[in-house]
Write an enzyme that holds these catalytic residues in place. Structure first.
Site, short mmCIF file in Angstrom:
data_model
loop_
_atom_site.label_atom_id
_atom_site.label_comp_id
_atom_site.label_asym_id
_atom_site.label_seq_id
_atom_site.Cartn_x
_atom_site.Cartn_y
_atom_site.Cartn_z
N GLU A 50 14.41 -140.28 19.35
CA GLU A 50 15.38 -139.17 19.33
C GLU A 50 15.26 -138.27 20.21
OE1 GLU A 50 17.82 -136.55 16.12
OE2 GLU A 50 16.34 -137.42 15.44
N CYS A 245 19.59 -137.58 14.06
CA CYS A 245 20.51 -136.59 14.06
C CYS A 245 21.31 -136.45 14.97
CB CYS A 245 19.96 -135.24 13.18
SG CYS A 245 19.20 -135.29 11.66
N ASN A 376 23.82 -142.38 10.70
CA ASN A 376 22.30 -141.97 10.58
C ASN A 376 21.86 -141.81 9.28
OD1 ASN A 376 19.65 -141.25 11.68
ND2 ASN A 376 20.56 -138.96 11.35
N GLU A 377 22.02 -140.53 8.85
CA GLU A 377 21.39 -140.06 7.47
C GLU A 377 22.60 -139.67 6.62
OE1 GLU A 377 16.86 -138.53 7.68
OE2 GLU A 377 18.67 -137.04 7.98
#
Length: 657
Positions: A50, A245, A376-377
């Protein structure tokens, strides 16, 4: 800081250690070499990339010029006009968004006299310059007046001394790219690039770029060799990209859009990095994404290091910790189409639109994409609603692609439970679990997957790291205690390879002068890099992955912390690989009786990773303070006997007969 639980354990075990070693009886383990419990996924141990901590621009992407196309919100951020020459020219930033939306801005230098005018680029916390290395400087320019303006480019060391110079003489009234190469005379970790404009006239410039000659595989627009080599040495089974993120963005307008990251680097639309002001204690307002490292380069990197690509795409939801912005489900089709087009870009032949583009970029063969992440999250019913639409479309057109799905930011709690229950009912392929917690948590949860449903979705331990001082506060260090706890936990992942098919530490990279989050697997400055103790744990497991899990038991139970030892075993071709972790302050003698073999080789390869100090760390000045040591372990009959040193990871490889 060593937790109180570890302190109490240490005091207790030091008391036990006071007993003479001759009185210690070895722990009796059994290893059933002919009882295959599970196959180990080829993708089992991988890496998660990331763009945080200056991991891409200023990190693995070898570009040395910051804000090379003047596209930051403050167009001259990263550029400096020394007072001595500032009055000798006017700098005007021109925005041509109507004709070039991807790269709208350029700088116009208007020279009113023959007096020199200077612009200096500071790089990413400086520029790492090596003596005798050749550097490739390129820029776009056009003359606007009859009297031409030329440019002298100079590398300056920290004291302002010239350590390399060259000249560019733009000769056209049309935009034209100019490329020159020159060598540096000295090494400087925090150099700068000075552009001196000479003559009177008007000159437009754009895309000022500086690369070292020696990038990974000597590629133009390439990657930093030492950092890629550290990744390749892990022998990762997969590469997850671009996040994290970063995928979500603070809002949908700044989400990661893969189609904007391929093709001509000069036409990749610059975006603010979502980590630039996320943490007040580590604010980095000059953190942007040039996308010089884009999806084509990610796929290429995965192929280079032998890893399966695992791209993660936005599912119509921005970061729920920030704006929580979502696209209406009635407008989700473009997001789904992006996923379908990505599969075609990765795997389609040259007769397809996106496959043809991949071939044109230099890769006619497919990238062999097998997995794709949806979001993603994310969490909540909003995610399920959007995931369901993605899954329906992707499974209809590409049933061969396995989908990775979010279980939210935590390994438990209401958000996790809702997603876990719902996605299992929806028969999801792979569930992505994240856990950032204390070393104690990792020790307590080494048996987390022992009771998971063997017939349900597979598990991806997508982001994990043991944090020594809480989460997200910047005080965490890559101490040996954390790496040791992660190793103990990883034996549980390996033991349950029929459920857990992938795992990756996070984050991957961090610049020592520009980080936002700690701990991180690999640290670097502008010239040097090192693997943390956590890195060596990951490397040991990945380099000794094996193909099948076999039972390693004590009193007919998995070894999950009894007597402070955690252990697992795999078969790797004709070898047995035993991993044993001692989290106590005393040595532990073990005797592993191996059944299901005619015999074992007379010696085994022993790799030891250890430290006498739980708070010990590696550093740029001492990069291998904690690193593996290779030894030879004698073997008698069908028994592996060893005394595991305090606070250590042992990996034993022995050929079976």
């Amino acid at each position: 800081m060593i937790t109180q639980r570890w302190k109490r354990l240490t005091v207790l075990l030091f008391c036990v250690y006071a007993v003479p070693l001759t009185a210690q009886q070895p722990l009796k383990y059994t290893l059933k070499a002919n009882e295959i419990k599970a196959s180990v996924s080829p993708q089992m141990w991988g890496i998660f990339f990331e763009d945080i901590n200056f991991s891409a621009d200023g990190g693995i992407y070898a570009e040395l010029v910051k804000n090379r196309s003047f596209e930051f919100y403050t167009p001259l951020m990263g550029w400096h006009q020394p007072a001595a020459t500032a009055g000798n020219a006017q700098v005007l930033i021109i925005n041509r968004a109507g004709t070039n939306q991807q790269n709208p801005r350029y700088a116009r230098i208007t020279k009113m006299s023959d007096k020199d005018f200077v612009l200096i680029n500071e790089g990413f916390r400086g520029m790492g310059i090596k003596a005798n290395e050749q550097y490739h400087l390129s820029l776009f320019a056009r003359q606007q007046a009859d009297k031409p303006v030329k440019i002298t480019a100079t590398l300056l060391d920290e004291s302002g001394n010239a350590i390399g110079t060259t000249v560019i003489a733009p000769d056209s009234r049309e935009w034209k790219q100019y490329n020159v190469s020159f060598s540096a005379t000295q090494t400087s970790p925090k150099a700068k690039l000075q552009l001196t404009f000479q003559g009177s006239g008007v000159l437009d410039i754009d895309m000022v770029s500086l690369f070292p000659q020696h990038t990974w595989k000597q590629r133009p627009n390439g990657l930093r060799e030492d950092l890629v080599q550290l990744l390749a040495d892990i022998k990762p089974g997969f590469l997850r990209f671009p996040g994290g993120c970063i995928v979500e963005g603070r809002e949908l307008a700044t989400r990661y859009q893969w189609k904007k990251t391929i093709g001509d680097p000069g036409q990749r639309e610059v975006s603010v990095n979502r980590w630039n002001t996320e943490f007040a204690h580590r604010s980095t307002p000059d953190y942007y994404q040039s996308f010089g490292l884009g999806f084509y380069e990610y796929f290429q990197l995965a192929e280079d290091i032998g890893a399966s690509p695992l791209p993660i795409l936005n599912c119509g939801m921005a970061c729920q910790y920030n704006t929580g912005e979502v696209v209406p489900v009635t407008e989700i089709d473009p997001y789904i189409q992006d996923a379908l087009d990505l599969i075609e870009f990765a795997n389609g032949d040259a007769s397809t639109t996106w496959g043809a583009l991949r071939a044109k970029l230099g890769h006619p063969a497919p990238f062999n994409l097998k997995m794709l992440g949806v979001g993603n999250e994310q969490w909540g019913p909003e995610y399920i609603e959007r995931y369901t639409l993605f899954a329906k479309a992707l499974r209809e057109k590409h049933p061969e692609i396995k989908l990775v799905n979010s279980l939210g930011p935590n390994p438990d709690g209401d958000k996790f439970n809702f997603l876990n229950d719902t996605l299992r009912k929806l028969q999801a392929d792979i569930l992505d679990e994240h856990y950032y917690s204390s070393p104690d948590w990792f020790l307590r949860n080494a048996g987390r997957y022992d009771s998971y449903d063997r017939n349900g979705p597979k598990i991806f331990a997508g982001e994990y790291a043991a944090h020594s001082k809480g989460i997200g506060n910047g005080d965490n260090k890559n101490i040996w205690q954390s790496a040791l706890a992660e190793a103990a936990f990883m034996t549980g992942l390996e033991r349950n390879a029929d459920v857990v098919v992938m795992a990756s530490y996070a984050p991957l990279l961090a610049h020592v002068d520009a980080w936002q989050w700690t701990p991180d697997l690999i640290w670097f400055d502008n010239l040097r890099s090192y693997g943390t103790p956590n890195y060596y744990v990951q490397k040991l497991f990945a380099n000794n992955k094996g193909t099948s899990v076999v039972p390693l038991l004590k009193d007919n139970q998995p070894v999950t912390g009894q007597d402070s030892v955690y252990a697992s075993a795999v078969v790797d071709n004709n070898e047995l690989v035993v991993k044993m972790i001692n989290v106590s302050a005393k040595p532990v003698a073990v005797d592993v009786a191996v059944s299901g073999v005619k015999g074992l080789a007379k010696t085994a390869q022993l790799t030891v990773l250890r430290s006498d100090n739980l708070a010990e760390v590696n550093s740029l000045d001492d990069p291998k303070k904690i690193s593996p040591e290779e030894k030879v372990l004698p073997v008698k009959g069908r028994s592996i006997a060893a005394t595991i040193a305090p606070w250590s990871v042992y990996v034993v490889r022995v050929a079976r007969q």
